[in-house]
Structures are given as structure tokens and as C-alpha cells.
Motif scaffolding. Structure first.
Motif, mmCIF file in Angstrom:
data_model
loop_
_atom_site.group_PDB
_atom_site.id
_atom_site.type_symbol
_atom_site.label_atom_id
_atom_site.label_comp_id
_atom_site.label_asym_id
_atom_site.label_seq_id
_atom_site.Cartn_x
_atom_site.Cartn_y
_atom_site.Cartn_z
ATOM 1 N N ARG A 62 0.837 -1.196 0.000
ATOM 2 C CA ARG A 62 0.000 0.000 0.000
ATOM 3 C C ARG A 62 0.879 1.256 0.000
ATOM 4 O O ARG A 62 0.620 2.204 -0.749
ATOM 5 C CB ARG A 62 -0.913 -0.004 1.220
ATOM 6 N N THR A 63 1.938 1.252 0.814
ATOM 7 C CA THR A 63 2.844 2.398 0.873
ATOM 8 C C THR A 63 3.522 2.626 -0.473
ATOM 9 O O THR A 63 3.601 3.756 -0.963
ATOM 10 C CB THR A 63 3.907 2.182 1.968
ATOM 11 N N VAL A 64 4.010 1.549 -1.071
ATOM 12 C CA VAL A 64 4.669 1.666 -2.379
ATOM 13 C C VAL A 64 3.683 2.175 -3.427
ATOM 14 O O VAL A 64 4.011 3.060 -4.227
ATOM 15 C CB VAL A 64 5.275 0.303 -2.797
ATOM 16 N N ASN A 65 2.464 1.651 -3.401
ATOM 17 C CA ASN A 65 1.468 2.095 -4.377
ATOM 18 C C ASN A 65 1.109 3.565 -4.186
ATOM 19 O O ASN A 65 0.926 4.295 -5.164
ATOM 20 C CB ASN A 65 0.208 1.231 -4.295
ATOM 21 N N GLU A 66 1.007 3.991 -2.907
ATOM 22 C CA GLU A 66 0.694 5.403 -2.655
ATOM 23 C C GLU A 66 1.824 6.304 -3.149
ATOM 24 O O GLU A 66 1.569 7.338 -3.773
ATOM 25 C CB GLU A 66 0.452 5.632 -1.162
ATOM 26 N N LYS A 67 3.066 5.905 -2.888
ATOM 27 C CA LYS A 67 4.198 6.701 -3.362
ATOM 28 C C LYS A 67 4.239 6.723 -4.884
ATOM 29 O O LYS A 67 4.478 7.752 -5.505
ATOM 30 C CB LYS A 67 5.519 6.151 -2.817
ATOM 31 N N TYR A 68 4.007 5.567 -5.490
ATOM 32 C CA TYR A 68 4.013 5.479 -6.947
ATOM 33 C C TYR A 68 2.902 6.353 -7.526
ATOM 34 O O TYR A 68 3.129 7.101 -8.488
ATOM 35 C CB TYR A 68 3.825 4.030 -7.385
ATOM 36 N N GLN A 69 1.702 6.275 -6.943
ATOM 37 C CA GLN A 69 0.589 7.061 -7.460
ATOM 38 C C GLN A 69 0.862 8.549 -7.284
ATOM 39 O O GLN A 69 0.558 9.349 -8.174
ATOM 40 C CB GLN A 69 -0.722 6.680 -6.749
ATOM 41 N N GLY A 70 1.451 8.931 -6.147
ATOM 42 C CA GLY A 70 1.807 10.333 -5.933
ATOM 43 C C GLY A 70 2.812 10.809 -6.962
ATOM 44 O O GLY A 70 2.667 11.901 -7.528
ATOM 45 N N ALA A 71 3.831 9.996 -7.212
ATOM 46 C CA ALA A 71 4.842 10.361 -8.215
ATOM 47 C C ALA A 71 4.211 10.432 -9.603
ATOM 48 O O ALA A 71 4.523 11.336 -10.391
ATOM 49 C CB ALA A 71 5.981 9.349 -8.202
ATOM 50 N N LEU A 72 3.324 9.498 -9.890
ATOM 51 C CA LEU A 72 2.651 9.492 -11.191
ATOM 52 C C LEU A 72 1.781 10.742 -11.357
ATOM 53 O O LEU A 72 1.792 11.372 -12.423
ATOM 54 C CB LEU A 72 1.800 8.229 -11.324
ATOM 55 N N ASN A 73 1.055 11.117 -10.307
ATOM 56 C CA ASN A 73 0.237 12.333 -10.371
ATOM 57 C C ASN A 73 1.107 13.567 -10.581
ATOM 58 O O ASN A 73 0.754 14.460 -11.352
ATOM 59 C CB ASN A 73 -0.600 12.485 -9.104
ATOM 60 N N ASP A 74 2.251 13.608 -9.880
ATOM 61 C CA ASP A 74 3.170 14.738 -10.063
ATOM 62 C C ASP A 74 3.660 14.815 -11.504
ATOM 63 O O ASP A 74 3.731 15.894 -12.093
ATOM 64 C CB ASP A 74 4.365 14.622 -9.113
ATOM 65 N N VAL A 75 4.012 13.664 -12.060
ATOM 66 C CA VAL A 75 4.499 13.633 -13.440
ATOM 67 C C VAL A 75 3.401 14.080 -14.403
ATOM 68 O O VAL A 75 3.661 14.825 -15.355
ATOM 69 C CB VAL A 75 5.020 12.222 -13.800
#
Length: 164
Positions: A62-75
Motif C-alpha cells: 500500500r505504501t509503495v502504491n501510494e508513493k508510486y501514485q503520488g509520483a505518477l500524479n506529479d508527473v
């Protein structure tokens, strides 16, 4: 009477053997029940450990997915901003093309003094463009360095021989 003693002895021996047999069976039954209890407790402990490990894995995932989704949204947001900037640059370029075309028409009819002033102005504009391109190149180099640092610092989870 001797027969009675023999029968009594045999009966006593049979009763003793039966009691010993019963006692041994009860002792073995108790040991077996104790082993079954320990095995049941061990299975319960393993099930609890598996559940806890599963929860930890889900939390990490869940933590990895949240970080990934946050990075993806930023991109995605940065990409949208870059696209908007590119659109503005295209519009400005098209406007400059029209202005240059108009200027070419006016230069054909311009006086020598106007041509000298125009050349001077172009020289200043090209100087400003050169400075801005240099600043842009410095920022691009900084971005490239940041991207390389990010790639080098990205955590890598080594795979064990069992998962390969």
C-alpha cells in the motif's frame, strides 16, 4: 488347594498385566494428546505468523502504491504544465513568423537609418536570446544531473535465489 493358588496367582497375574496394559495405554494416550495439543498450538502460531506477514506485505505494498501514485500524479501535472508551455511557445513562434514576414516587407522599403536601427535592435534581441538559452541549458543540465541522481538512489530490492 494348589490349584486354587495357581488360579489365584494366574488371576492376579492377569489382573496385574491388564492393569499394566491399561496404565501404559493411558500414559501413551496422554502423551499423544499432549503432542496433538503442541502440534495444534504450533499450527496456530504458524497461521498467526503468516497472517501478520501478510498484513506487513499489504502495508508495504500500500505504501509503495501510494508513493508510486503520488509520483505518477506529479508527473502528469508536470507533463500538463510542459504541454501548456509548449503550446504557448508555438503560438509565440507563429506570431513571430508573421511579424518577421511583415518586417521583411517593410525592410525592402526602409531608409538606411532605419536599417541601422533595425540591425542594432536585432543585435540586442539576439544577445538576450543567447543569455536565455544559456540559462535554459544550465537548468537542463541541472535536471539531467537530478534525474541521474534519482535513478542512482532509487532503492533496489535484491531478489533471492528462491524467487528467481
Amino acid at each position: 488347594m494348589a490349584r486354587l493358588t495357581i488360579y489365584t496367582s494366574l488371576a492376579a497375574a492377569a489382573a496385574g498385566a491388564a492393569l499394566a496394559w491399561y496404565f501404559q495405554a493411558a500414559r501413551i494416550g496422554a502423551e499423544l494428546a499432549d503432542e496433538r495439543l503442541q502440534a495444534s498450538q504450533y499450527r496456530e502460531q504458524i497461521a498467526d505468523e503468516r497472517t501478520a506477514a501478510g498484513r506487513r506485505v499489504l502495508a508495504v505494498e500500500r505504501t509503495v502504491n501510494e508513493k508510486y501514485q503520488g509520483a505518477l500524479n506529479d508527473v502528469i501535472q508536470k507533463q500538463a504544465a510542459l504541454q501548456a508551455a509548449a503550446d504557448r511557445a508555438r503560438r509565440e513562434r507563429d506570431g513571430l513568423r508573421k511579424q518577421l514576414s511583415d518586417a521583411e516587407q517593410r525592410l525592402a522599403d526602409a531608409s538606411p537609418a532605419a536599417l541601422i536601427e533595425y540591425a542594432s535592435t536585432l543585435s540586442r534581441v539576439f544577445g538576450q536570446c543567447s543569455q536565455r538559452y544559456t540559462a535554459l541549458a544550465i537548468r537542463a543540465d541541472g535536471h539531467a544531473t537530478d534525474a541521474a541522481t534519482c535513478r542512482a538512489a532509487w532503492p533496489v530490492i535484491p531478489q533471492s535465489k528462491e524467487t528467481q
